[in-house]
Design an enzyme around this catalytic site. Structure first.
Site, PDB file in Angstrom:
ATOM      1  N   GLU A 164     -19.724   0.437  -7.240  1.00  0.00           N
ATOM      2  CA  GLU A 164     -20.262  -1.087  -7.829  1.00  0.00           C
ATOM      3  C   GLU A 164     -20.421   0.274  -9.231  1.00  0.00           C
ATOM      4  OE1 GLU A 164     -23.165  -1.794  -5.682  1.00  0.00           O
ATOM      5  OE2 GLU A 164     -22.355  -3.037  -4.186  1.00  0.00           O
ATOM      6  N   ASN A 205     -14.463  -0.426  -5.313  1.00  0.00           N
ATOM      7  CA  ASN A 205     -15.119  -1.605  -4.660  1.00  0.00           C
ATOM      8  C   ASN A 205     -16.180  -2.055  -5.616  1.00  0.00           C
ATOM      9  OD1 ASN A 205     -15.391  -3.357  -2.380  1.00  0.00           O
ATOM     10  ND2 ASN A 205     -17.681  -2.049  -2.182  1.00  0.00           N
ATOM     11  N   HIS A 241     -19.311 -11.437  -2.501  1.00  0.00           N
ATOM     12  CA  HIS A 241     -20.578 -12.202  -1.853  1.00  0.00           C
ATOM     13  C   HIS A 241     -20.430 -13.388  -3.067  1.00  0.00           C
ATOM     14  CE1 HIS A 241     -21.450  -8.554   0.194  1.00  0.00           C
ATOM     15  NE2 HIS A 241     -21.299  -8.341  -0.818  1.00  0.00           N
ATOM     16  N   GLU A 269     -15.947  -8.110   1.506  1.00  0.00           N
ATOM     17  CA  GLU A 269     -16.956  -7.790   1.666  1.00  0.00           C
ATOM     18  C   GLU A 269     -17.512  -9.457   1.687  1.00  0.00           C
ATOM     19  OE1 GLU A 269     -20.425  -6.230   0.219  1.00  0.00           O
ATOM     20  OE2 GLU A 269     -18.944  -3.982  -0.215  1.00  0.00           O
ATOM     21  N   ASP A 271     -18.496 -13.476   2.118  1.00  0.00           N
ATOM     22  CA  ASP A 271     -20.284 -14.142   2.520  1.00  0.00           C
ATOM     23  C   ASP A 271     -19.962 -14.960   1.349  1.00  0.00           C
ATOM     24  OD1 ASP A 271     -21.331 -12.538   0.599  1.00  0.00           O
ATOM     25  OD2 ASP A 271     -22.445 -12.138   2.920  1.00  0.00           O
TER      26      ASP A 271
HETATM   27  O1  G2I Z   1     -26.111  -6.037   0.017  1.00  0.00           O
HETATM   28  C1  G2I Z   1     -24.770  -6.227  -0.327  1.00  0.00           C
HETATM   29  C2  G2I Z   1     -23.690  -5.048  -0.018  1.00  0.00           C
HETATM   30  C3  G2I Z   1     -23.436  -5.106  -1.132  1.00  0.00           C
HETATM   31  N1  G2I Z   1     -22.090  -4.523  -1.087  1.00  0.00           N
HETATM   32  C4  G2I Z   1     -22.604  -3.154  -0.645  1.00  0.00           C
HETATM   33  C5  G2I Z   1     -23.001  -2.924   0.755  1.00  0.00           C
HETATM   34  O2  G2I Z   1     -22.923  -1.584   1.457  1.00  0.00           O
HETATM   35  C6  G2I Z   1     -23.928  -3.839   0.975  1.00  0.00           C
HETATM   36  O3  G2I Z   1     -24.678  -4.293   2.431  1.00  0.00           O
HETATM   37  C7  G2I Z   1     -25.767  -4.180   1.943  1.00  0.00           C
HETATM   38  C8  G2I Z   1     -26.222  -4.839   3.876  1.00  0.00           C
HETATM   39  O4  G2I Z   1     -25.085  -5.254   4.362  1.00  0.00           O
HETATM   40  C9  G2I Z   1     -27.746  -4.409   4.252  1.00  0.00           C
HETATM   41  O5  G2I Z   1     -27.401  -4.213   5.561  1.00  0.00           O
HETATM   42  O6  G2I Z   1     -26.734  -3.134   1.715  1.00  0.00           O
HETATM   43  C10 G2I Z   1     -28.321  -3.418   1.942  1.00  0.00           C
HETATM   44  C11 G2I Z   1     -28.688  -2.125   1.244  1.00  0.00           C
HETATM   45  O7  G2I Z   1     -28.081  -2.438  -0.237  1.00  0.00           O
HETATM   46  C12 G2I Z   1     -28.334  -3.472   3.292  1.00  0.00           C
HETATM   47  O8  G2I Z   1     -29.623  -3.927   3.596  1.00  0.00           O
HETATM   48  C13 G2I Z   1     -30.382  -2.832   4.157  1.00  0.00           C
HETATM   49  C14 G2I Z   1     -31.991  -3.238   4.168  1.00  0.00           C
HETATM   50  O9  G2I Z   1     -32.476  -3.087   2.498  1.00  0.00           O
HETATM   51  C15 G2I Z   1     -32.689  -2.093   4.941  1.00  0.00           C
HETATM   52  O10 G2I Z   1     -34.060  -2.481   4.867  1.00  0.00           O
HETATM   53  C16 G2I Z   1     -32.634  -1.601   6.107  1.00  0.00           C
HETATM   54  O11 G2I Z   1     -33.048  -0.783   6.245  1.00  0.00           O
HETATM   55  O12 G2I Z   1     -30.058  -2.454   5.357  1.00  0.00           O
HETATM   56  C17 G2I Z   1     -31.082  -0.892   5.589  1.00  0.00           C
HETATM   57  C18 G2I Z   1     -30.379  -0.845   7.234  1.00  0.00           C
HETATM   58  O13 G2I Z   1     -30.290  -1.780   8.098  1.00  0.00           O
END
Ligand code: G2I
Length: 453
Positions: A164, A205, A241, A269, A271
């Site tokens: 990003e 990415n 996304h 990614e 969805d």
């Molecule tokens: O935000 C969606 C995706 C965008 N592109 C990069 C990806 O790395 C990103 O993935 C998401 C994860 O799927 C989420 O699971 O990234 C988020 C953070 O930007 C992740 O969320 C975080 C929660 O915000 C936290 O509260 C939590 O502790 O996941 C953490 C681990 O479960």
């Protein structure tokens, strides 16, 4: 890539788990066994493509693990490889979840997409809140890449090295890295990753770069310039996304223009979110959208494949980030495949039978420990209804029921026969009933196919 190799053991696991996700169909009151669909990974491999999913390490048992292992040939750790996950305290590393996912992938003959090395988000507090000179930042970044990529050398097939880097208007995002090192941090990160594992494919990415727009054009110009300078760059990841009904019309054209630069393209990614509640019209639109994305990738040789950002709605980031939205993945909260799943199957050249006008029974293991497990069977009807039901299956590995709730079950040898409790015999059109049980297992706990009658 490893996806074309499939051991007999993996094929067996795939068949077992494939059966789970489909369950059994009852149409017009008669029981029809529904042949398991060919797993997505096999359909994708036959087309020379990757079919991946993001996963959460702690969930890789029971039905979640069965589906992740059986249906996909690439895995991306959703969070486990991010800097805050692997080095929460400076100098103190935690590789447990990342190691677990890589080992799971190897056991299931899957490739791993490493995600992600250099990003503005999900950095540990000590790094994000520190104040660093450019020289210190440069060393921190190089050391992090050398350590993480080096740890998984030969075991992670592709890395999202930089995540990003752009704003929506195509300017560089003002991040820790950009502010300290300028745009040269990107070439530096790629170079460090190449040195740490010369065989890994190195990607940049980003999101909202799926169609031709200012942001994707900035990414295009960056990749072009990196190639001209001889910086190691193998591919671009289009996160995808997406919003229901908004697959960019220029997706294929955009993939093609990157391919024409001499890099691979991966949908990393995917969805497709909708306003809740989901209904059949939205799910049909979503299926069409998934198919459009698959078709765009299939149409371009250098598109290596598609990864979904979580395969089940129960493991999706959407509901917590976009309140009121969700249902963005190919399987519902209970691991039942949605129309989007069948659309992926069809795009990949497989055939699937839509369960319209039918009731389905889906067996899932909801938790599992060393000797026991908790499971459930969810009976759902759409276009049909049940008045009194029976559900039966045959355990394949000596499992024994120890307690049951919301149904009356008997087990004779491996054969389990269940009938509704006095209070839940009616399953209306559009409704569902779930019953649960505890059981014991040893050796393995394969999921049986349920017959509904
Ligand atoms: O935000 C969606 C995706 C965008 N592109 C990069 C990806 O790395 C990103 O993935 C998401 C994860 O799927 C989420 O699971 O990234 C988020 C953070 O930007 C992740 O969320 C975080 C929660 O915000 C936290 O509260 C939590 O502790 O996941 C953490 C681990 O479960």
């Amino acid at each position: 890539m490893r996806s074309s190799r499939t051991s007999p053991r993996v094929r067996l696991a795939a068949l077992l788990a494939g059966a789970v996700t489909v369950g059994a169909l009852v149409t017009a009151g008669t029981t029809t066994a529904h042949a398991a669909d060919t797993p997505l990974r096999d359909l994708a491999a036959a087309r020379g493509k990757a079919m991946g999913t993001a996963v959460t390490g702690s969930k890789l048992t029971g039905t979640y693990g069965d589906i992740a292992g059986a249906q996909f040939n690439w895995l991306t750790p959703g969070n486990a490889m991010k800097w805050e996950s692997v080095e929460p305290t400076r100098g103190s590393h935690n590789w447990a979840e990342a190691d677990q996912i890589v080992a799971f992938a190897e056991a299931h003959d899957q490739d791993v997409r490493g995600h992600t090395l250099v990003w503005h988000s999900q950095n540990p507090g000590w790094l994000a809140n520190g104040s660093w000179t450019p020289a210190q930042l440069s060393t921190l970044m190089n050391d992090h890449i050398a350590l993480e990529v080096g740890r998984y050398k030969g075991r992670v097939a592709a890395w999202d090295v930089v995540n990003e880097p752009f704003n929506e208007d195509g300017t560089y995002r003002q991040t820790l890295w950009y502010n300290g090192l300028g745009s040269g941090y990107i070439a530096q990160a790629l170079t460090a990753a190449r040195a740490a594992d010369p065989a890994a494919k190195l990607y940049i990415n980003d999101y909202n770069v799926e169609g031709v727009n200012a942001k994707s054009t900035a990414l295009y110009n960056l990749v072009k310039s990196l190639k001209e300078q001889g910086v190691p760059i193998d591919g671009v990841g289009l996160q995808a996304h997406l919003i229901l009904g908004q697959v960019p019309a220029t997706l294929q054209q955009n993939i093609q223009r990157f391919a024409d630069l001499g890099v691979d393209v991966a949908i990393t990614e995917l969805d497709i979110r909708m306003n809740l509640p989901a209904d059949s019209a939205k799910l049909a639109q979503q299926a069409a959208d998934y198919k459009a994305v698959m078709n765009a990738c299939l149409a371009v040789t250098r598109c290596t494949g598609v990864t979904v950002w979580g395969f089940t709605d129960s493991d999706s980031w959407i509901p917590s980030t976009f309140p009121g939205q969700g249902a963005a993945t190919p399987y519902d909260d209970n691991y039942a495949p949605k129309p989007a799943y069948r659309a992926i199957v069809e795009a990949l050249g497989g055939t699937s039978t839509p369960p319209t006008g039918a009731c389905t029974a889906v067996y899932s293991v909801t938790s599992q420990w060393n000797t026991g497990f908790t499971g459930q069977v969810k009976i759902s009807c759409a276009g049909a209804a049940l008045s009194g039901w029976k559900a039966g299956w045959t355990f394949g590995a000596g499992q024994k029921l120890t307690s049951v709730w919301n149904a009356n079950c008997t087990q004779t040898g491996a054969t389990v026969s269940c009938a509704n409790a006095s209070y839940n015999g009616t399953v209306p059109d559009g409704g569902s009933v779930t019953f649960g049980f505890n059981g014991s297992w040893s050796g393995s706990n394969p999921v049986p196919s349920v017959t509904l009658g």
